[in-house]
Each structure stands twice: as C-alpha cells, then as structure tokens.
Design an enzyme around this catalytic site. Sequence first.
Site, short mmCIF file in Angstrom:
data_model
loop_
_atom_site.label_atom_id
_atom_site.label_comp_id
_atom_site.label_asym_id
_atom_site.label_seq_id
_atom_site.Cartn_x
_atom_site.Cartn_y
_atom_site.Cartn_z
N GLU A 43 57.55 2.52 -54.82
CA GLU A 43 58.75 1.82 -54.34
C GLU A 43 58.63 1.41 -52.87
OE1 GLU A 43 60.19 4.44 -57.76
OE2 GLU A 43 58.83 4.67 -56.03
N GLN A 63 68.37 14.40 -61.27
CA GLN A 63 68.03 13.37 -60.28
C GLN A 63 69.24 12.83 -59.53
OE1 GLN A 63 65.45 10.42 -62.26
NE2 GLN A 63 63.69 11.47 -61.35
N VAL A 80 49.13 -1.75 -39.14
CA VAL A 80 49.41 -1.17 -37.82
C VAL A 80 48.25 -0.27 -37.39
CG1 VAL A 80 50.92 0.45 -36.61
CG2 VAL A 80 51.89 -1.34 -38.05
#
Length: 574
Positions: free
Chosen positions: A53, A116, A384
């Site tokens: 995700e 959950q 980065v």
Amino acid sequence: MDNTIKSGVAMLNVLESWGVDHIYGIPGGSFNSIMNALYDRKDKVRFIQVRHEETGAIAAAAEAKLTGKIGVCFGTAGPGATHLFNGLYDAQMDHAPVLALVGQVASHAMNYNSFQELNENPMFTDVSVYNRTVMTPESLPFIIDEAIRKAYEYQGVAVVTIPVDYGYVDITNESITSAKNHRVSLLLPDDKDIQEAIRLIEAAERPVLYVGRGAQGAGDEVIALSEHYSMPIVLSVMAKGIIPDSAKNFMGMAARVATKPANEALQMSDLILFVGSNFPFARFFFPKEARFIQIDTDSSKLGSRHKADVAILGDAKESMKRLVQNGKRKPVSRFLEACRQNRQNWLRWIHSFNDSKKMPMRPEPVFREINRIATDDAIFVTDVGNVTIFAIRFLNMNGQQQFTTSGLFATMGYGVPGGIGAKLSYPDRQVFTLSGDGGFAMVMQDIITQVKYNLPVINIVFSNASFGFIDAEQEDTRQPKYGVDLMDVDYAKIAEGMGAKAFSVTHPDQLRGIFDEAKVSKVPVVIDIKLNHERPFPAEAFILDEEKFGKEAVEAFKQRYQVKDMPLLKDLMK
C-alpha cells in the site's frame, strides 16, 4: 424504471467526474464492496494492484505533483490503512492533492473490537486536511466529492473511511458532483508590495533569485527576471527542471543536495528574492543580514523561513512579470559575472569525470548515458539519498522535461512507485527512476507492478552497498560509522525474476550498449550499476579557503575530491 445505484458505484462516478481514471491499492475484506464497484466500473476507473500500500500512496502523491491532478489510493482496515502513511505524509509535506480511501469493518461490527478494526479517524488527523468516516450509504458519494474539493483547496491529503457494508447498498441514482464548478483563481500581488520590492532589488549589489516549485510553469519569467535585474538563479531541489540547466545564470541548488556555485552565491548575497519555496534550511544557508523579499500564494509561509523585508502575497508568475515590467533593467554586475565564471568552472570540473574508467564506477559516466538517451519530454523520478545529489548535479534538463522527488518528507523508496505514477499519467513519455540500493530495496517488489501493467519504465539502481547519505552524516559528526553498510545484492537477477529486462553493470564500457537497449525496450528495465563508495563533493561544507582552513587542510580536501581549477567565488570577485 429502477432509479437506484450501488453506493460504491455512485462513489466511483464521482471520482470519474473529477477526472480520476485509476486508483492504487490491495484488496481486502473491509474493502470488498468497493472492489465490487471497481469491477462494475472497470472500463472507467482502472484498479492498479500494487504489492504494498505504501507504493500506491507514493505513486498517487508523485502523479499529483507531476500533473496537478488528484491522486487516489486505498488501504483496507488495519494494516492496509497503516501502510498508507509514508506516501500520505509525502503528499502532505509537498502539498500534493491526494485522496485516500480507507476500509472499515461493517457498520454493525464497529465498536465491538472486531477483527482488524481500528479507530481510524484519529490515526489520520495529523496527515489530512479532511478526514471523515462515512455514516450512511447515501452520504458516501457526497463525502467523496467534498473530500476532493478539500484536497484541491488545501493542496493536501483527504481521507475517507468507508464501512464495508455501505458500498453494497442501493441508493437513489442522482448526480452528486461539483467537479464542473471547480475553479483555480489567480492571486494578484499588491502594487505597493511590488514597488517596495523593486526599490530593494535596484539598490542591491549582490541580489540572488531563489525559486521553488511554486514557480512551476513560469520558467520564462524566472529567466527574464534574472536577466532584468542581473541576478544569479538558485533552485530548490523540487524546482529542478523549471528552467533549462543550460540557462547561463543558473547556479544549481543550495544546502547539502547542492552545488558549489549556488551555495557561494547565497553566502555572498545582500538580497534574496525568494519565490514559491518553503526551503527548510534557509536559516542555515541564507545570510541573516541579507534583505529578503518573499513571494508566495500562502500567507502562512511569508516570513516563516527568514525575516521578510517585503512579503508579496500573489501568484509567482504574475508577480515576476510585474517586477520586470515596473523596474529598471540593471546592467550585468561584477557579482553576476563572477557567479557565471564560478558556474563554468564547476561544470567543467564535474564533466571532467564523464569518461572516467575508474573501478568501481563513478556516477558521472552513468548520467552521461541517461542524458544521451533521454527524450525531450522525459520524466525523472528520483529517490532520496546520494542519488538525489547526483541527479540535481548531473541531469541536464531542458526545461520541458519533468523532475520529481520526495522533498520535505524525503522518504526513501520514492523512485519505483513514483515511476509507476508517472508512466500511468503519461503513458507516451519516457520515464526514468533513479534509486540508491537502499531506497530500491524498500520497494523493489513493485517492479512486478510495472511488469503486470506493461509500464516500460527505465529503473536505474546506484548500488554502493551503503546508506551513503547517512554515512557522510556520521563522518561529519565524528562518530563511528555504524549501521550504514548494506549487503551487496544482484538486483538485476531479482528484477529478471519478476519479468523485467535487467542488466548488471560493473564497467563503464558496458553502459552505452545497455542504455541503447533500455531506450527501445517495450518492458520495464532495471539497470543495477555497481558504483564506488566515494562521498560526493560536500557542497555544504567544502574546504577550499586557505585563509580559513589552512593550506594543508585545503590540499587534503582537493586530493580527496580531485578538485582542480575551481577557485572560490570571493577570489573571482577580486
């Protein structure tokens, strides 16, 4: 005649009305009603299945930065939701409009400590400009429409949490969208502020123009302003590509991800014209005594990084136009001439390594090949670390190409996901991702996503078996180097196993043929380049002033970084 529609489908109709044609995520139990809706509307809103995700959230943020349009991602209840945070904070801190849809257990199971189930609203409070849990199926499309409006208005993250049962419910089929009413206004500067700024600029002897991403699309105005008032130009990292790198007054970037000419120009400046930026290191790299003029569309930014002598609330492009129209042209100053010479010396020095055969390899020969095969409208997505330093120094961008990275949040793992977002948004343009081995290893599983959706991105991995950027920080703080070494991995083999065309490069002579193949590849490419572990030239703290550091220290610095024919700006001013 049945005038009903599933709430989830109605929600997707709202997304479509706002120009959303794809959405990133991983399916799960608490999002199944929306997955059902996505199946029904798969010809209109494409579901992009990522393998983490975080990848989806970063891809959504990157495409929002590149296009200006809202990016959309989702996560299921619990771990799917928490995985979104890295990408959402990147969007928040770089002011990119993103909509995050978050799954929740069914409404009748909420507050029963269900499997959950998390109290998701407080989790997303800090990262969002809008954060709601849907309370009825009928309100879902309305809330989505409002969330998108807020994301655009505040240039940030909107979060909508959806109980899974609501998406299945039939509601009245009516158009609920305000997309056609969306407007972007031009914020005009006050004439009094423009006149006061001109007075200071005309009086300055060593003015510098510092430009951020807020000047996107105003490259011509940046150059015109620079030439009109005899000002060297310094860009923020996020503004890379706004003007051509070949512009004669362009000095590069400031601070650590920087160039020598830019930092020296700022150090000697007596006035800084600060346009469309939120540069976080201003108090370290801008002279406190320099006069300061700031242009921004966000009044909360005015004076936040440096005391502003003149604050101009207005559109960057329009404000720069008015500064040129209303002020007298200044002849080329001795300061600008010296800055130009400083820049030429710098460029000559960095290009002297383009043909290096040193083993392990230097980065310059790699960027020579990137620049050679890059199309005129190529997109560069940079991760980065040291790779960001390489990119801002060695990419030779033409003003039409685009550049994106994780700016204020500076999250590693931006490259591969950003490449996915860039290629989906601009399928006909060439896309490069540039990653260190540290950042690539965090997200390399989503090379599978590039392969699955036939996204021929050119992914370049600069492997030096180290967190090089942090290695340098530990050196500067005179502490033992610890935890920064990485085990070397054959990333080409891994990528090949995921279906990409892959190459492992150990010698500069391999580069040309491999990059020729990459340019014409119809599938994703991963080029794993085994790089040396030498620290890049530290533009934030170079030791070249014998009066300050002594001859012995300067000679040692020159030997380490192979510096030659690169005098200080102050010496060029004499």
